[in-house]
Design a protein around this motif. Structure first.
Motif, PDB file in Angstrom:
ATOM      1  N   UNK A 127     -56.600 -17.016 -17.338  1.00 46.47           N
ATOM      2  CA  UNK A 127     -56.220 -18.439 -17.394  1.00 46.47           C
ATOM      3  C   UNK A 127     -55.638 -18.799 -18.764  1.00 46.47           C
ATOM      4  N   UNK A 128     -56.025 -18.049 -19.811  1.00 45.51           N
ATOM      5  CA  UNK A 128     -55.605 -18.390 -21.189  1.00 45.51           C
ATOM      6  C   UNK A 128     -54.146 -18.007 -21.438  1.00 45.51           C
ATOM      7  N   UNK A 129     -53.697 -16.843 -20.913  1.00 44.26           N
ATOM      8  CA  UNK A 129     -52.397 -16.300 -21.317  1.00 44.26           C
ATOM      9  C   UNK A 129     -51.248 -16.715 -20.401  1.00 44.26           C
ATOM     10  N   UNK A 130     -50.074 -16.851 -21.038  1.00 46.21           N
ATOM     11  CA  UNK A 130     -48.800 -17.053 -20.331  1.00 46.21           C
ATOM     12  C   UNK A 130     -47.771 -16.181 -21.042  1.00 46.21           C
ATOM     13  N   UNK A 131     -46.822 -15.611 -20.288  1.00 44.95           N
ATOM     14  CA  UNK A 131     -45.895 -14.621 -20.841  1.00 44.95           C
ATOM     15  C   UNK A 131     -44.451 -15.040 -20.609  1.00 44.95           C
ATOM     16  N   UNK A 132     -43.681 -15.039 -21.698  1.00 46.54           N
ATOM     17  CA  UNK A 132     -42.237 -15.285 -21.588  1.00 46.54           C
ATOM     18  C   UNK A 132     -41.497 -13.985 -21.812  1.00 46.54           C
ATOM     19  N   UNK A 133     -40.640 -13.618 -20.857  1.00 43.13           N
ATOM     20  CA  UNK A 133     -39.805 -12.421 -20.991  1.00 43.13           C
ATOM     21  C   UNK A 133     -38.437 -12.858 -21.484  1.00 43.13           C
ATOM     22  N   UNK A 134     -37.882 -12.135 -22.463  1.00 45.85           N
ATOM     23  CA  UNK A 134     -36.615 -12.538 -23.085  1.00 45.85           C
ATOM     24  C   UNK A 134     -35.509 -11.519 -22.881  1.00 45.85           C
ATOM     25  N   UNK A 135     -35.703 -10.593 -21.986  1.00 46.75           N
ATOM     26  CA  UNK A 135     -34.662  -9.574 -21.858  1.00 46.75           C
ATOM     27  C   UNK A 135     -34.588  -9.035 -20.443  1.00 46.75           C
ATOM     28  N   UNK A 136     -33.495  -8.351 -20.152  1.00 50.03           N
ATOM     29  CA  UNK A 136     -33.331  -7.680 -18.868  1.00 50.03           C
ATOM     30  C   UNK A 136     -33.040  -6.206 -19.086  1.00 50.03           C
ATOM     31  N   UNK A 137     -32.856  -5.862 -20.377  1.00 51.91           N
ATOM     32  CA  UNK A 137     -32.481  -4.484 -20.678  1.00 51.91           C
ATOM     33  C   UNK A 137     -33.692  -3.576 -20.520  1.00 51.91           C
ATOM     34  N   UNK A 138     -33.598  -2.584 -19.650  1.00 56.19           N
ATOM     35  CA  UNK A 138     -34.760  -1.690 -19.441  1.00 56.19           C
ATOM     36  C   UNK A 138     -35.250  -1.089 -20.758  1.00 56.19           C
ATOM     37  N   UNK A 139     -34.310  -0.766 -21.647  1.00 62.55           N
ATOM     38  CA  UNK A 139     -34.721  -0.103 -22.891  1.00 62.55           C
ATOM     39  C   UNK A 139     -35.436  -1.063 -23.837  1.00 62.55           C
ATOM     40  N   UNK A 140     -35.405  -2.362 -23.506  1.00 61.14           N
ATOM     41  CA  UNK A 140     -36.098  -3.320 -24.378  1.00 61.14           C
ATOM     42  C   UNK A 140     -37.493  -3.637 -23.879  1.00 61.14           C
ATOM     43  N   UNK A 141     -37.827  -3.159 -22.662  1.00 60.35           N
ATOM     44  CA  UNK A 141     -39.167  -3.400 -22.124  1.00 60.35           C
ATOM     45  C   UNK A 141     -40.098  -2.347 -22.717  1.00 60.35           C
ATOM     46  N   UNK A 142     -41.018  -2.800 -23.559  1.00 58.06           N
ATOM     47  CA  UNK A 142     -41.840  -1.875 -24.327  1.00 58.06           C
ATOM     48  C   UNK A 142     -42.857  -1.122 -23.464  1.00 58.06           C
ATOM     49  N   UNK A 143     -42.972   0.187 -23.728  1.00 63.71           N
ATOM     50  CA  UNK A 143     -44.058   0.987 -23.164  1.00 63.71           C
ATOM     51  C   UNK A 143     -44.611   1.831 -24.307  1.00 63.71           C
ATOM     52  N   UNK A 144     -45.924   2.007 -24.376  1.00 65.60           N
ATOM     53  CA  UNK A 144     -46.528   2.774 -25.470  1.00 65.60           C
ATOM     54  C   UNK A 144     -47.194   4.029 -24.915  1.00 65.60           C
ATOM     55  N   UNK A 145     -47.013   5.184 -25.569  1.00 70.97           N
ATOM     56  CA  UNK A 145     -47.667   6.419 -25.089  1.00 70.97           C
ATOM     57  C   UNK A 145     -49.181   6.224 -25.005  1.00 70.97           C
ATOM     58  N   UNK A 146     -49.768   6.599 -23.885  1.00 69.10           N
ATOM     59  CA  UNK A 146     -51.229   6.504 -23.728  1.00 69.10           C
ATOM     60  C   UNK A 146     -51.910   7.261 -24.862  1.00 69.10           C
ATOM     61  N   UNK A 147     -51.346   8.398 -25.236  1.00 71.10           N
ATOM     62  CA  UNK A 147     -51.967   9.219 -26.304  1.00 71.10           C
ATOM     63  C   UNK A 147     -52.036   8.429 -27.613  1.00 71.10           C
ATOM     64  N   UNK A 148     -51.004   7.653 -27.908  1.00 65.73           N
ATOM     65  CA  UNK A 148     -50.992   6.866 -29.149  1.00 65.73           C
ATOM     66  C   UNK A 148     -51.994   5.728 -29.063  1.00 65.73           C
ATOM     67  N   UNK A 149     -52.009   4.999 -27.926  1.00 63.32           N
ATOM     68  CA  UNK A 149     -52.930   3.861 -27.790  1.00 63.32           C
ATOM     69  C   UNK A 149     -54.372   4.373 -27.841  1.00 63.32           C
TER      70      UNK A 149
END
Ligand SMILES: CCc1ccc([C@H](C)CC(=O)N[C@@H]2O[C@H](CO)[C@@H](O)[C@H](O)[C@H]2O)cc1
Length: 814
Positions: free
Chosen positions: A347-369
């Motif tokens: 209920x607390x969070x809301x998300x604004x997306x500012x891009x459509x470029x696939x390469x701009x959608x962040x993903x982080x390696x599970x190993x790093x996280x």
């Protein structure tokens, strides 16, 4: 605090003594600037104190805006305007022997952002305060902001931006509010009230906040923006190494810690997956959530009220680890059970997306996280487990859907999909323009929109009328205030519509043209000073100002300029309208294709400006180091606004709105907010060209042969051949071969396909410009019909669709 000139002057001198420890006789320009700033700030801090008291009394619901970037622009002029102390300041400055403008020029721009996303955050904070909405912006206080751009032999050079080298009068550091942030380490089970898990960080750093004041326009409210910087604990300095002469080693720990907030990552579209970037993001999130929980518990006991008092807007995926961090705090530190904690978090969070470029959608390696944030990885797995169970309930046995929607990408490498975490952990998701939001629901986040259609909204971007009209364009603002009977339009930009009925008024048209010309003269002085290029203030000012990126298609603009250049070389009497092509924009340092295009713009510019025939009609000026301050100079002088991205790629754009509000006519594609601008100004006041998003996507999906356009269009062929020939690179045929090859053989962004439509439309622009009355009418109509693009309206939309928060009025005597 009364504001007659004498009081102001007395405060000023007192502040000179108190803050600079110097006298009127020996005060330097920087002493005078700093003291004047502090004297203005005193008036704001008084309003802030009343705001804080009102908020404490009301215990209201707060909007917390989490952004890794803020492009605030210079504060001096803004705060002079918002305290209405310009005249007093002018008198006080001259009493110290300095013209006010000379002191204003010492005001450094905090370049704590890359582009659209960062500037939007600043515009929204301005409108939040103006709407008396209790809000705090949270961000990172980078020591070095976006790099300073210069050109050497036409190529971009990056220099560190030490924006607070002389300190800044606009921030209040709060070392007392320092708090600890953990990294690395391990997790362990332990028995508290029942089986529990906890994180044992491997290293901890201190986060220190400093805040800047965010005054509202025409109201008492002053909100704050709180920026965190990493500081090393005092025992990080290794005296042993130092006394042994190993000075570097002695400060290694200190440097290691402070590097977390040392510099802004200058990328605005491609994620690099650097560990330090994830550290920055978590550092921001950890400091911010601790601070928000501390503020909540000042007035509230029960966490079941947390989501009533707190809404957190996530500015793209960069701060999304906040979702896992709030779950960690609620479950691990405050012992809430998982479901109760998850109910609150979502209920607390809301998300604004500012891009459509696939390469701009962040993903982080599970190993790093797993290594950097082991407890958060566990929590992400648990969130994913419950989420996929929910998907299974809705789409039994649809394993492909679960694989697509999972928070974890399995191949080729296991990575956390931050956009998926954002959607799953938020109660609202929005795009930043209608087309963008439609494409998010129809494509990028389609599976989620099918599962939770009620969560998906659109909130079209907006811009600050105070900064991009009143401060940037005082001449036009003066005319608007005169014609609209007062400055109310600055609080209600829809009032600009009253101009429409005067659009053919001869006197208004004359004033309008005169103002544009004077603004072009001001720009000409700056351009001469910054580039040495002399531009004609009577020529059409054709402006393309934005980050360099292939999807924004600065290359298409270059092909148009080369085409006109060739037309004049082939026929010096050709009826080409005199134009000044003004470019501004940086490329991410690692984005080589964009940096080649910057060099090409400068190469073509040099050739055109040096050509005895073409330079009589055409001039190219590439203003270096484009930022908010230069935008405020260029936008008021613009006649034509270039918004020529490949349809379906620009999420919204905000420069398009600022330029239209300042009377520039747009030449553009049906992309982002261009569509809504055209819908409002009317297609007779907009130059449309090119494929729309559906056509472009079809072209891309189908068999697209960019070379065929080159083959059959002689002007296009000549322009491409000229670039390949070395004509714009001192005969070096290899200089732009990568650029030529990219559009001849791949052309991802359909430059070749849209060229002819673009050039023909530009010829129509020439036609319109020749009819001064028609052009001025189009210009007036763009200003009159763009009130919708006020950030005040954007904030109203967020309030109604996402935040459900009420204003708190701040009285003069709270
Ligand atoms: C991971 C690197 C990175 C950094 C920044 C970004 C930003 C989202 C890029 C950005 O600034 N997007 C712009 O946001 C504006 C405000 O909503 C829009 O008007 C622009 O269309 C969009 O490109 C993406 C990826």
């Amino acid at each position: 605090m009364t504001d007659n000139a004498d009081d102001f002057g007395r405060n000023m001198v007192a502040n000179l003594y108190r803050h600079r420890g110097t006298t009127v006789e020996s005060a330097s320009a920087r002493d005078a600037y700093h003291t004047l700033a502090v004297t203005i700030r005193d008036r704001l801090i008084e309003r802030y104190a009343r705001t804080a008291a009102a908020h404490y009394a009301a215990n209201p619901r707060f909007v917390y805006y989490l952004s890794a970037e803020y492009l605030l622009g210079r504060q001096f002029e803004q705060n002079l305007l918002y305290t209405d102390t310009r005249e007093q300041a002018r008198v006080a400055a001259s009493a110290l022997g300095y013209p006010l403008d000379d002191l204003a020029a010492l005001d450094a721009e905090p370049g704590l952002g890359n582009g659209g996303l960062g500037r939007l955050a600043a515009c929204l904070l301005d409108s939040l305060a103006t709407a008396d909405i209790p809000a705090v912006g949270y961000g990172i206080r980078y020591d070095f902001g976006i790099f300073t751009q210069s050109f050497r032999d036409g190529a971009q050079r990056e220099l560190p931006d030490d924006w607070s080298h002389y300190g800044t009068p606009w921030e209040f550091a709060a070392p007392d509010d320092r708090l600890e942030v953990g990294f690395y380490g391990h997790t362990e089970a332990y028995n508290g009230s029942g089986p529990r898990r906890r994180w044992v960080p491997g290293e901890t750093v201190l986060g220190e906040p400093s805040h800047m004041l965010v005054p509202g326009w025409g109201t008492e409210t002053v909100n704050i923006i709180r920026l965190w910087r990493a500081v090393a604990s005092s025992d990080s300095f290794d005296l042993g190494h130092f006394s042994a002469g190993r000075y570097g080693d002695a400060v290694e720990n200190v440097t290691h810690v402070e590097n977390i907030t040392r510099v802004l990552y200058p990328d605005d579209s491609t994620e690099l997956g650097r560990e330090l970037r994830l550290k920055q993001q978590y550092f921001l999130v950890a400091c911010t959530l601790r601070d928000i929980v501390r503020r909540f518990r000042l007035r509230n006991e029960d966490f079941d009220h947390f989501a009533d008092k707190v809404v957190i807007q996530l500015n793209d995926t960069h701060p999304v680890m906040a979702i896992a961090e709030l779950m960690r705090l609620l479950v691990d530190e405050y012992a809430l059970d998982w479901d109760r904690a998850w109910g609150i978090t979502r209920r607390v969070f809301a998300y604004t997306c500012h891009t459509l470029l696939p390469e701009a959608l962040e993903t982080w390696p599970v190993s790093l996280v797993e290594r950097l944030l082991p407890r958060h990885m566990e929590i992400v797995y648990l969130i994913n487990h419950h989420f996929l169970a929910d998907v299974e309930r809705h789409f039994p046995g649809d394993h492909d859907r679960k694989r697509r929607m999972s928070l974890i990408q399995e191949e080729p490498e296991r990575r956390v999909r931050m956009a998926h975490l954002a959607v799953v952990g938020s109660s609202a998701v929005n795009g930043v323009a209608e087309l963008h939001s439609d494409l998010l629901s129809a494509e990028t986040l389609r599976d989620f929109a099918q599962l939770w259609p009620e969560r998906f909204h659109n909130v079209t971007n907006g811009v600050s009328s105070r900064r991009f009209l009143r401060i940037a364009n005082p001449r036009l603002s003066g005319l608007l205030t005169e014609r609209l009977g007062g400055e109310e339009w600055l609080r209600d930009l829809d009032l600009l519509a009253d101009l429409e009925s005067h659009a053919d008024d001869r006197a208004l048209q004359e004033r309008w043209r005169d103002i544009k010309r004077r603004n072009r003269e001001d720009l000409a002085l700056h351009v001469k000073d910054a580039t040495g290029v002399v531009i004609d203030p009577d020529a059409m000012c054709d402006v393309m100002i934005k980050r360099f990126h292939e999807y924004k298609r600065q290359l298409l603009k270059v092909l148009h300029i080369v085409t006109l250049y060739h037309r004049l070389r082939d026929d010096p009497a050709a009826d080409v309208v005199p134009r000044t092509f003004v470019f501004g924009g940086k490329a991410a340092p690692g984005y080589h294709a964009a940096k080649r295009i910057i060099a090409l713009v400068n190469g073509v510019g040099a050739a055109v400006n040096a050509d005895p025939v073409a330079s009589r009609r055409l001039r190219v000026a590439f203003v270096p180091n484009y930022n908010v301050t230069r935008a405020e100079l260029i936008i008021p002088a613009a006649d034509l606004s270039e918004q020529i991205s490949m349809a379906g790629k620009e999420a919204s754009g905000t420069g398009n709105m600022k330029l239209a509000l300042n009377g520039a006519v747009t030449v553009g594609t049906l992309d982002g907010a261009n569509i809504e601008i055209r819908d409002r100004v009317g297609d007779e006041n907009f130059f449309l060209f090119g494929q729309d998003a559906a056509e472009a996507a079809r072209t891309r999906r189908g068999y697209y042969d960019p070379r065929s356009f080159y083959e059959r269009d002689p002007e296009l062929r000549a322009a491409v051949d000229a670039i390949a020939s070395g004509a714009f690179s001192g005969g070096d045929r290899g200089a732009f071969s990568s650029v030529v090859d990219s559009i001849l053989y791949h052309d991802e962004y359909l430059v070749m396909a849209d060229y002819r439509s673009y050039v023909d439309t530009q010829d129509a622009v020439d036609g319109a410009w020749r009819d001064a009355d028609r052009w001025t009418r189009m210009s007036i109509m763009n200003t009159a019909r763009c009130g919708f693009f006020s950030a005040d309206r954007t904030i109203r939309d967020y309030r109604e669709r996402v935040w459900h928060v009420d204003p708190v009025r701040v009285g003069p005597h709270h």
